[in-house]
Design a protein around this motif. Structure first.
Motif, PDB file in Angstrom:
ATOM      1  N   ARG A  87     -93.229 -39.186  16.202  1.00  0.00           N
ATOM      2  CA  ARG A  87     -93.041 -37.786  15.825  1.00  0.00           C
ATOM      3  C   ARG A  87     -91.776 -37.564  15.026  1.00  0.00           C
ATOM      4  N   GLY A  88     -90.935 -38.576  14.944  1.00  0.00           N
ATOM      5  CA  GLY A  88     -89.684 -38.402  14.227  1.00  0.00           C
ATOM      6  C   GLY A  88     -89.755 -38.777  12.765  1.00  0.00           C
ATOM      7  N   ILE A  89     -90.933 -39.179  12.296  1.00  0.00           N
ATOM      8  CA  ILE A  89     -91.079 -39.571  10.897  1.00  0.00           C
ATOM      9  C   ILE A  89     -91.648 -38.389  10.132  1.00  0.00           C
ATOM     10  N   ASP A  90     -90.796 -37.709   9.389  1.00  0.00           N
ATOM     11  CA  ASP A  90     -91.213 -36.527   8.646  1.00  0.00           C
ATOM     12  C   ASP A  90     -90.902 -36.759   7.173  1.00  0.00           C
ATOM     13  N   VAL A  91     -91.795 -37.491   6.513  1.00  0.00           N
ATOM     14  CA  VAL A  91     -91.620 -37.856   5.111  1.00  0.00           C
ATOM     15  C   VAL A  91     -92.818 -37.353   4.330  1.00  0.00           C
ATOM     16  N   ASP A  92     -92.547 -36.682   3.215  1.00  0.00           N
ATOM     17  CA  ASP A  92     -93.634 -36.138   2.400  1.00  0.00           C
ATOM     18  C   ASP A  92     -94.457 -37.256   1.763  1.00  0.00           C
ATOM     19  N   GLN A  93     -95.727 -36.969   1.578  1.00  0.00           N
ATOM     20  CA  GLN A  93     -96.627 -37.802   0.778  1.00  0.00           C
ATOM     21  C   GLN A  93     -96.770 -39.228   1.292  1.00  0.00           C
ATOM     22  N   VAL A  94     -96.879 -39.396   2.607  1.00  0.00           N
ATOM     23  CA  VAL A  94     -97.244 -40.705   3.149  1.00  0.00           C
ATOM     24  C   VAL A  94     -98.685 -40.981   2.747  1.00  0.00           C
ATOM     25  N   ALA A  95     -98.908 -42.098   2.088  1.00  0.00           N
ATOM     26  CA  ALA A  95    -100.236 -42.373   1.528  1.00  0.00           C
ATOM     27  C   ALA A  95    -101.274 -42.569   2.619  1.00  0.00           C
ATOM     28  N   TYR A  96    -100.956 -43.420   3.591  1.00  0.00           N
ATOM     29  CA  TYR A  96    -101.891 -43.627   4.699  1.00  0.00           C
ATOM     30  C   TYR A  96    -101.183 -44.298   5.867  1.00  0.00           C
ATOM     31  N   VAL A  97    -101.874 -44.286   6.992  1.00  0.00           N
ATOM     32  CA  VAL A  97    -101.356 -44.836   8.233  1.00  0.00           C
ATOM     33  C   VAL A  97    -102.302 -45.925   8.718  1.00  0.00           C
ATOM     34  N   VAL A  98    -101.737 -47.014   9.243  1.00  0.00           N
ATOM     35  CA  VAL A  98    -102.529 -48.082   9.847  1.00  0.00           C
ATOM     36  C   VAL A  98    -102.147 -48.204  11.319  1.00  0.00           C
ATOM     37  N   ARG A 142     -83.739 -38.382  18.507  1.00  0.00           N
ATOM     38  CA  ARG A 142     -82.690 -38.172  17.510  1.00  0.00           C
ATOM     39  C   ARG A 142     -83.267 -37.832  16.147  1.00  0.00           C
ATOM     40  N   GLU A 143     -84.374 -38.491  15.805  1.00  0.00           N
ATOM     41  CA  GLU A 143     -84.972 -38.243  14.490  1.00  0.00           C
ATOM     42  C   GLU A 143     -85.442 -36.795  14.366  1.00  0.00           C
ATOM     43  N   LEU A 144     -86.100 -36.293  15.415  1.00  0.00           N
ATOM     44  CA  LEU A 144     -86.542 -34.899  15.400  1.00  0.00           C
ATOM     45  C   LEU A 144     -85.350 -33.953  15.340  1.00  0.00           C
ATOM     46  N   ALA A 145     -84.299 -34.262  16.093  1.00  0.00           N
ATOM     47  CA  ALA A 145     -83.103 -33.415  16.076  1.00  0.00           C
ATOM     48  C   ALA A 145     -82.514 -33.341  14.666  1.00  0.00           C
ATOM     49  N   ASN A 146     -82.480 -34.461  13.982  1.00  0.00           N
ATOM     50  CA  ASN A 146     -81.943 -34.469  12.613  1.00  0.00           C
ATOM     51  C   ASN A 146     -82.803 -33.644  11.667  1.00  0.00           C
ATOM     52  N   GLN A 147     -84.129 -33.724  11.820  1.00  0.00           N
ATOM     53  CA  GLN A 147     -85.015 -32.935  10.966  1.00  0.00           C
ATOM     54  C   GLN A 147     -84.828 -31.444  11.195  1.00  0.00           C
ATOM     55  N   ILE A 148     -84.767 -31.043  12.464  1.00  0.00           N
ATOM     56  CA  ILE A 148     -84.581 -29.625  12.784  1.00  0.00           C
ATOM     57  C   ILE A 148     -83.245 -29.138  12.253  1.00  0.00           C
ATOM     58  N   THR A 149     -82.220 -29.980  12.358  1.00  0.00           N
ATOM     59  CA  THR A 149     -80.893 -29.614  11.867  1.00  0.00           C
ATOM     60  C   THR A 149     -80.927 -29.319  10.374  1.00  0.00           C
ATOM     61  N   VAL A 165     -81.476 -17.534  22.512  1.00  0.00           N
ATOM     62  CA  VAL A 165     -82.796 -18.098  22.235  1.00  0.00           C
ATOM     63  C   VAL A 165     -82.764 -19.585  22.557  1.00  0.00           C
ATOM     64  N   LEU A 166     -83.669 -20.007  23.441  1.00  0.00           N
ATOM     65  CA  LEU A 166     -83.809 -21.416  23.809  1.00  0.00           C
ATOM     66  C   LEU A 166     -85.153 -21.918  23.302  1.00  0.00           C
ATOM     67  N   VAL A 167     -85.135 -23.002  22.538  1.00  0.00           N
ATOM     68  CA  VAL A 167     -86.355 -23.600  22.008  1.00  0.00           C
ATOM     69  C   VAL A 167     -86.537 -24.977  22.637  1.00  0.00           C
ATOM     70  N   LEU A 168     -87.702 -25.209  23.230  1.00  0.00           N
ATOM     71  CA  LEU A 168     -88.073 -26.531  23.733  1.00  0.00           C
ATOM     72  C   LEU A 168     -89.101 -27.092  22.764  1.00  0.00           C
ATOM     73  N   ASP A 169     -88.674 -28.034  21.945  1.00  0.00           N
ATOM     74  CA  ASP A 169     -89.533 -28.569  20.881  1.00  0.00           C
ATOM     75  C   ASP A 169     -90.208 -29.858  21.350  1.00  0.00           C
ATOM     76  N   GLU A 170     -91.464 -30.055  20.954  1.00  0.00           N
ATOM     77  CA  GLU A 170     -92.248 -31.223  21.366  1.00  0.00           C
ATOM     78  C   GLU A 170     -92.219 -31.352  22.894  1.00  0.00           C
ATOM     79  N   ALA A 171     -92.572 -30.263  23.556  1.00  0.00           N
ATOM     80  CA  ALA A 171     -92.460 -30.203  25.017  1.00  0.00           C
ATOM     81  C   ALA A 171     -93.300 -31.265  25.702  1.00  0.00           C
ATOM     82  N   ASP A 172     -94.513 -31.499  25.216  1.00  0.00           N
ATOM     83  CA  ASP A 172     -95.360 -32.490  25.881  1.00  0.00           C
ATOM     84  C   ASP A 172     -94.754 -33.877  25.799  1.00  0.00           C
ATOM     85  N   ARG A 173     -94.116 -34.185  24.686  1.00  0.00           N
ATOM     86  CA  ARG A 173     -93.473 -35.495  24.542  1.00  0.00           C
ATOM     87  C   ARG A 173     -92.271 -35.620  25.471  1.00  0.00           C
ATOM     88  N   MET A 174     -91.520 -34.529  25.625  1.00  0.00           N
ATOM     89  CA  MET A 174     -90.385 -34.567  26.540  1.00  0.00           C
ATOM     90  C   MET A 174     -90.851 -34.834  27.968  1.00  0.00           C
TER      91      MET A 174
END
Length: 350
Positions: free
Chosen positions: A304-315, A82-89, A149-158
């Motif tokens: 893959r659904g977290i698309d936020v600019d300027q994430v400082a770092y990941v743990v 759902r998160e990816l769908a919202n970003q693409i939208t 046009v059919l797009v399959l996004d993040e195919a490996d995850r699906m």
């Protein structure tokens, strides 16, 4: 190539590029857009954060028009979460706003009725998760026989999530004349074997190879006893800052318990996992993007659904089970050319 104008996009699409705030095409956009505009089927692999969504949405919308019939979209994007769908939208709506084309997003976890009503009013571009799309097809709320046009996004995850049978049913409902675009961060031979039957003589754009991580992310490994991981996390947050930080854990229970401990220590943290309702997940992402929440504690399902600019770092509080999940986790930082870093905890058991 230094400008979007050289990709072959129309004046209307170039105006959409301006609305989106893009200055010059990324490598995947530079290579994929001309191929999509030519009508080629395409398999594209590129690192996370390199502009894959615009690489397919700009040319797909540029070469299609309005739907001739209600409930019969001409562009269909299928994505696993759902998160990816919202970003693409969001991206598609920005592109379509120039000519009033209708963009509809249908996902599970929310009421189906309002989605059926929007489809009945007509849609040109449909972004969907597989399960909800099949439900709507079964209810005759949407038909795919006009899809160009059919797009399959993040195919490996699906495929990892077991969606291949659903994807095949969806593809079978579209015309054989359709153009099929398959985009992902990683495409290996096992994925190719499973999806090759869905495409016709596809062109291949390989900007990233299996297991390749972003160049802008420094990576560190900390060996730590299991019982001391929360203390080490607190020390890192104290030393390197607690704003715009994502902590990845393996289980939903650990996400909740880590958040409780972080809040007890005075940090603004929220969990993000599949047991949370859609409204709770949307609110957590929105609060994080707006700076109201400093730390997200998330599981791999939503990496893959977290698309936020300027994430400082990941743990990586827990190490992931497979390399591709590691790639997607650390790809939340160092996006779009920015710098970031990732810290992974290694306990004796791992």
């Amino acid at each position: 190539m230094t400008s979007f104008a050289e990709t072959g996009l129309s004046a209307a699409a170039l105006a959409a590029v301006e609305r989106l705030g893009y200055e010059s095409p990324t490598p995947v956009q530079e290579r994929a857009i001309p191929l999509v505009l030519k009508g080629c089927d395409l398999i594209a692999a590129a690192k996370t954060g390199t502009g894959k969504t615009a690489a397919f949405s700009l040319p797909a919308l540029d070469r299609t028009g309005r739907a001739a019939r209600a409930k019969h979209p001409v562009v269909l994007v299928v994505t696993p979460t759902r998160e990816l769908a919202n970003q693409i939208t969001e991206v598609c709506e920005a592109i379509a706003s120039g000519d009033g084309r209708r963009v509809t997003c249908v996902v599970g976890g929310v009421a189906q009725g309002p989605q059926e009503q929007r489809l009945a009013k007509g849609t040109d571009v449909l972004i969907a998760t597989p399960g909800r799309l099949l439900d709507l097809m079964g209810q005759k709320a949407v038909f795919l026989d006009d899809v160009e046009v059919l797009v399959l996004d993040e195919a490996d995850r699906m495929l990892d999530m077991g969606f291949l049978p659903s994807v095949r049913r969806i593809v079978a409902a579209t015309p054989e004349s359709r153009q099929t675009l398959l985009f992902s961060a990683t495409i290996d031979e096992s994925v190719r074997r499973q999806v090759d039957e869905l495409l016709r003589d596809p062109a291949v754009v390989q900007v990233a190879h299996k297991g390749e991580t972003a160049d802008t992310v420094d990576q560190y490994l900390c060996r730590v006893p299991k019982a001391l991981r929360m203390d080490l996390l607190r020390a890192i947050l104290d030393d390197y800052g607690s704003e715009r930080v994502i902590v990845f854990v393996r289980t939903r229970r650990r996400a909740d318990s880590a958040c409780r401990k972080l809040k007890k220590w005075g940090f603004a943290a929220e969990p993000l996992h599949s047991d949370r309702s859609q409204n709770q997940r949307d609110r957590a992402l929105r609060n994080f993007a707006q700076g109201k929440t400093d730390i997200l504690v998330a599981t791999d399902v939503l990496a893959r659904g977290i698309d936020v600019d300027q994430v400082a770092y990941v743990v990586n509080f827990d190490l992931p089970a497979v390399p591709e999940d590691y790639v997607h986790r650390i790809g939340r930082t160092g996006r779009a050319g920015a710098e970031g870093f990732a810290v992974s905890f290694a306990i004796p058991e791992t």
